[in-house]
Design a protein around this motif. Structure first.
Motif, PDB file in Angstrom:
ATOM      1  N   PRO A  33       0.767  -1.253   0.000  1.00  0.00           N
ATOM      2  CA  PRO A  33       0.000   0.000   0.000  1.00  0.00           C
ATOM      3  C   PRO A  33       0.795   1.298   0.000  1.00  0.00           C
ATOM      4  N   CYS A  34       2.038   1.305   0.484  1.00  0.00           N
ATOM      5  CA  CYS A  34       2.743   2.579   0.662  1.00  0.00           C
ATOM      6  C   CYS A  34       3.317   3.084  -0.659  1.00  0.00           C
ATOM      7  N   VAL A  35       2.642   4.078  -1.244  1.00  0.00           N
ATOM      8  CA  VAL A  35       3.090   4.604  -2.533  1.00  0.00           C
ATOM      9  C   VAL A  35       4.365   5.434  -2.379  1.00  0.00           C
ATOM     10  N   GLY A  36       4.635   5.946  -1.177  1.00  0.00           N
ATOM     11  CA  GLY A  36       5.881   6.672  -0.942  1.00  0.00           C
ATOM     12  C   GLY A  36       7.076   5.744  -1.057  1.00  0.00           C
ATOM     13  N   ALA A  37       6.968   4.554  -0.462  1.00  0.00           N
ATOM     14  CA  ALA A  37       8.044   3.564  -0.554  1.00  0.00           C
ATOM     15  C   ALA A  37       8.220   3.099  -1.992  1.00  0.00           C
ATOM     16  N   LYS A  38       7.104   2.958  -2.706  1.00  0.00           N
ATOM     17  CA  LYS A  38       7.188   2.557  -4.114  1.00  0.00           C
ATOM     18  C   LYS A  38       7.896   3.625  -4.943  1.00  0.00           C
ATOM     19  N   ALA A  39       7.636   4.890  -4.627  1.00  0.00           N
ATOM     20  CA  ALA A  39       8.304   5.979  -5.342  1.00  0.00           C
ATOM     21  C   ALA A  39       9.803   5.963  -5.071  1.00  0.00           C
ATOM     22  N   ALA A  40      10.189   5.717  -3.809  1.00  0.00           N
ATOM     23  CA  ALA A  40      11.613   5.644  -3.464  1.00  0.00           C
ATOM     24  C   ALA A  40      12.280   4.488  -4.200  1.00  0.00           C
ATOM     25  N   LEU A  41      11.598   3.354  -4.260  1.00  0.00           N
ATOM     26  CA  LEU A  41      12.147   2.200  -4.975  1.00  0.00           C
ATOM     27  C   LEU A  41      12.337   2.521  -6.456  1.00  0.00           C
ATOM     28  N   ALA A  42      11.331   3.143  -7.071  1.00  0.00           N
ATOM     29  CA  ALA A  42      11.403   3.467  -8.497  1.00  0.00           C
ATOM     30  C   ALA A  42      12.520   4.462  -8.798  1.00  0.00           C
ATOM     31  N   ARG A  43      12.806   5.353  -7.857  1.00  0.00           N
ATOM     32  CA  ARG A  43      13.837   6.377  -8.064  1.00  0.00           C
ATOM     33  C   ARG A  43      15.230   5.905  -7.651  1.00  0.00           C
ATOM     34  N   GLY A  44      15.300   4.708  -7.090  1.00  0.00           N
ATOM     35  CA  GLY A  44      16.583   4.209  -6.625  1.00  0.00           C
ATOM     36  C   GLY A  44      17.056   4.876  -5.350  1.00  0.00           C
ATOM     37  N   THR A  45      16.116   5.404  -4.549  1.00  0.00           N
ATOM     38  CA  THR A  45      16.470   6.126  -3.324  1.00  0.00           C
ATOM     39  C   THR A  45      15.966   5.411  -2.072  1.00  0.00           C
ATOM     40  N   LEU A  46      15.708   4.110  -2.193  1.00  0.00           N
ATOM     41  CA  LEU A  46      15.417   3.280  -1.033  1.00  0.00           C
ATOM     42  C   LEU A  46      16.713   2.552  -0.690  1.00  0.00           C
ATOM     43  N   ASP A  47      17.486   3.118   0.246  1.00  0.00           N
ATOM     44  CA  ASP A  47      18.789   2.568   0.603  1.00  0.00           C
ATOM     45  C   ASP A  47      18.637   1.507   1.679  1.00  0.00           C
ATOM     46  N   VAL A  48      19.340   0.404   1.500  1.00  0.00           N
ATOM     47  CA  VAL A  48      19.201  -0.743   2.390  1.00  0.00           C
ATOM     48  C   VAL A  48      20.566  -1.174   2.897  1.00  0.00           C
ATOM     49  N   MET A  49      20.655  -1.418   4.205  1.00  0.00           N
ATOM     50  CA  MET A  49      21.841  -2.059   4.757  1.00  0.00           C
ATOM     51  C   MET A  49      21.393  -3.224   5.629  1.00  0.00           C
ATOM     52  N   ALA A  50      22.212  -4.251   5.691  1.00  0.00           N
ATOM     53  CA  ALA A  50      21.926  -5.398   6.544  1.00  0.00           C
ATOM     54  C   ALA A  50      22.699  -5.251   7.838  1.00  0.00           C
ATOM     55  N   ALA A  51      22.138  -5.795   8.912  1.00  0.00           N
ATOM     56  CA  ALA A  51      22.757  -5.690  10.229  1.00  0.00           C
ATOM     57  C   ALA A  51      22.568  -7.003  10.975  1.00  0.00           C
ATOM     58  N   ASP A  52      23.238  -7.111  12.115  1.00  0.00           N
ATOM     59  CA  ASP A  52      23.116  -8.273  12.977  1.00  0.00           C
ATOM     60  C   ASP A  52      21.706  -8.306  13.569  1.00  0.00           C
ATOM     61  N   ARG A  53      21.479  -9.136  14.513  1.00  0.00           N
ATOM     62  CA  ARG A  53      20.153  -9.328  15.096  1.00  0.00           C
ATOM     63  C   ARG A  53      19.597  -8.034  15.699  1.00  0.00           C
ATOM     64  N   ILE A  54      18.286  -7.885  15.606  1.00  0.00           N
ATOM     65  CA  ILE A  54      17.649  -6.675  16.137  1.00  0.00           C
ATOM     66  C   ILE A  54      17.651  -6.672  17.665  1.00  0.00           C
ATOM     67  N   ASP A  55      17.874  -7.821  18.287  1.00  0.00           N
ATOM     68  CA  ASP A  55      17.968  -7.871  19.751  1.00  0.00           C
ATOM     69  C   ASP A  55      19.403  -7.729  20.229  1.00  0.00           C
ATOM     70  N   SER A  56      20.288  -7.274  19.357  1.00  0.00           N
ATOM     71  CA  SER A  56      21.693  -7.084  19.696  1.00  0.00           C
ATOM     72  C   SER A  56      22.134  -5.671  19.338  1.00  0.00           C
ATOM     73  N   ALA A  57      23.040  -5.110  20.156  1.00  0.00           N
ATOM     74  CA  ALA A  57      23.589  -3.769  19.894  1.00  0.00           C
ATOM     75  C   ALA A  57      24.827  -3.815  19.003  1.00  0.00           C
ATOM     76  N   TRP A  58      25.148  -4.979  18.481  1.00  0.00           N
ATOM     77  CA  TRP A  58      26.411  -5.191  17.761  1.00  0.00           C
ATOM     78  C   TRP A  58      26.658  -4.151  16.667  1.00  0.00           C
ATOM     79  N   ASP A  59      25.631  -3.832  15.877  1.00  0.00           N
ATOM     80  CA  ASP A  59      25.804  -2.950  14.720  1.00  0.00           C
ATOM     81  C   ASP A  59      25.277  -1.537  14.935  1.00  0.00           C
TER      82      ASP A  59
END
Length: 235
Positions: A33-59
């Protein structure tokens, strides 16, 4: 293993193509449903990084580094529909309350690092999570966070990995100034209703109720209290 092609984070080899592809595919689904996220994806401005577990402060320090980089890039070129997402490598079995707890742990840690690094709080928003004008602030810019995870009750928030999507408060204000915010909001609500069978009861306009209630995606009642505590000089 393929790496992120993000121009903002060329060094984030941890942000592998698998995590980025998962999120991009989720946003690209026709019913999402989120057309804002779709717009970011289409423009190449949805930046993604991967991180360790969300229950950890590691990253957390690396995530904060990336938030500051993202903020600086937006100020240099303040174009609309830019988002920064952190996709965590589990745990994938958190229930909604468990995910919400981890979300606020990461947010508190990131905010504490903002204070430690001497970053000002965006004076256009409030640091008080009970205030209807509350937003988070990193690098002097206000942010609204959207949480995604496998056990979310709302289909639009249900995603294979625990994820935090950071959206700039300034972008919402610019959309309001241009008269585009209300039509866009109604479009998202209508699409969400078609997707889930009902409109998200937690969504509210900024300035009417604290947006902190919306971050995790869990339905909360009027007794819910946000666990966030800003520790800076204005706190």
């Amino acid at each position: 293993m393929p790496i992120s092609t993000s121009p903002l984070f060329p060094w984030t080899h941890w942000a592998d193509g698998e995590h980025q592809a998962l999120l991009h595919a989720h946003v690209a689904e026709a019913a999402f449903p989120c057309v804002g996220a779709k717009a970011a994806l289409a423009r190449g401005t949805l930046d993604v990084m991967a991180a360790d577990r969300i229950d950890s402060a590691w990253d957390d320090l690396r995530i904060h580094d990336s938030l500051l980089t993202f903020t600086a890039a937006y100020r240099a070129e303040p174009t609309l529909f830019r988002s920064f997402a952190v996709v965590f490598d589990g745990p994938d079995d958190l229930d909604e309350a468990g995910f919400e707890g981890c979300l606020w742990q990461r947010i508190q840690s990131l905010s504490d690092k903002d204070v430690w690094r001497g970053q000002p709080y965006d004076d256009r928003v409030s640091h008080d999570p009970d205030s209807p004008h509350f937003s988070l602030s990193f690098g002097g810019e206000g942010f609204f966070v959207v949480g995604l995870h496998p056990q979310a009750s709302r289909p639009a928030r249900r995603f294979a990995k625990p994820t935090l999507v950071f959206n700039l408060h300034d972008q919402f204000e610019r959309l309001r100034a241009d008269g585009r915010y209300e039509p866009m909001r109604e479009t998202i609500l209508a699409r969400d209703e078609r997707y889930a069978g009902s409109r998200n009861p937690m969504l509210a306009r900024h300035g009417t109720v604290s947006e902190a209630r919306q971050y995790s995606g869990r339905v909360v009642d009027t007794e819910w209290r946000c666990p966030f505590d800003y520790t800076g000089e204005n706190g």
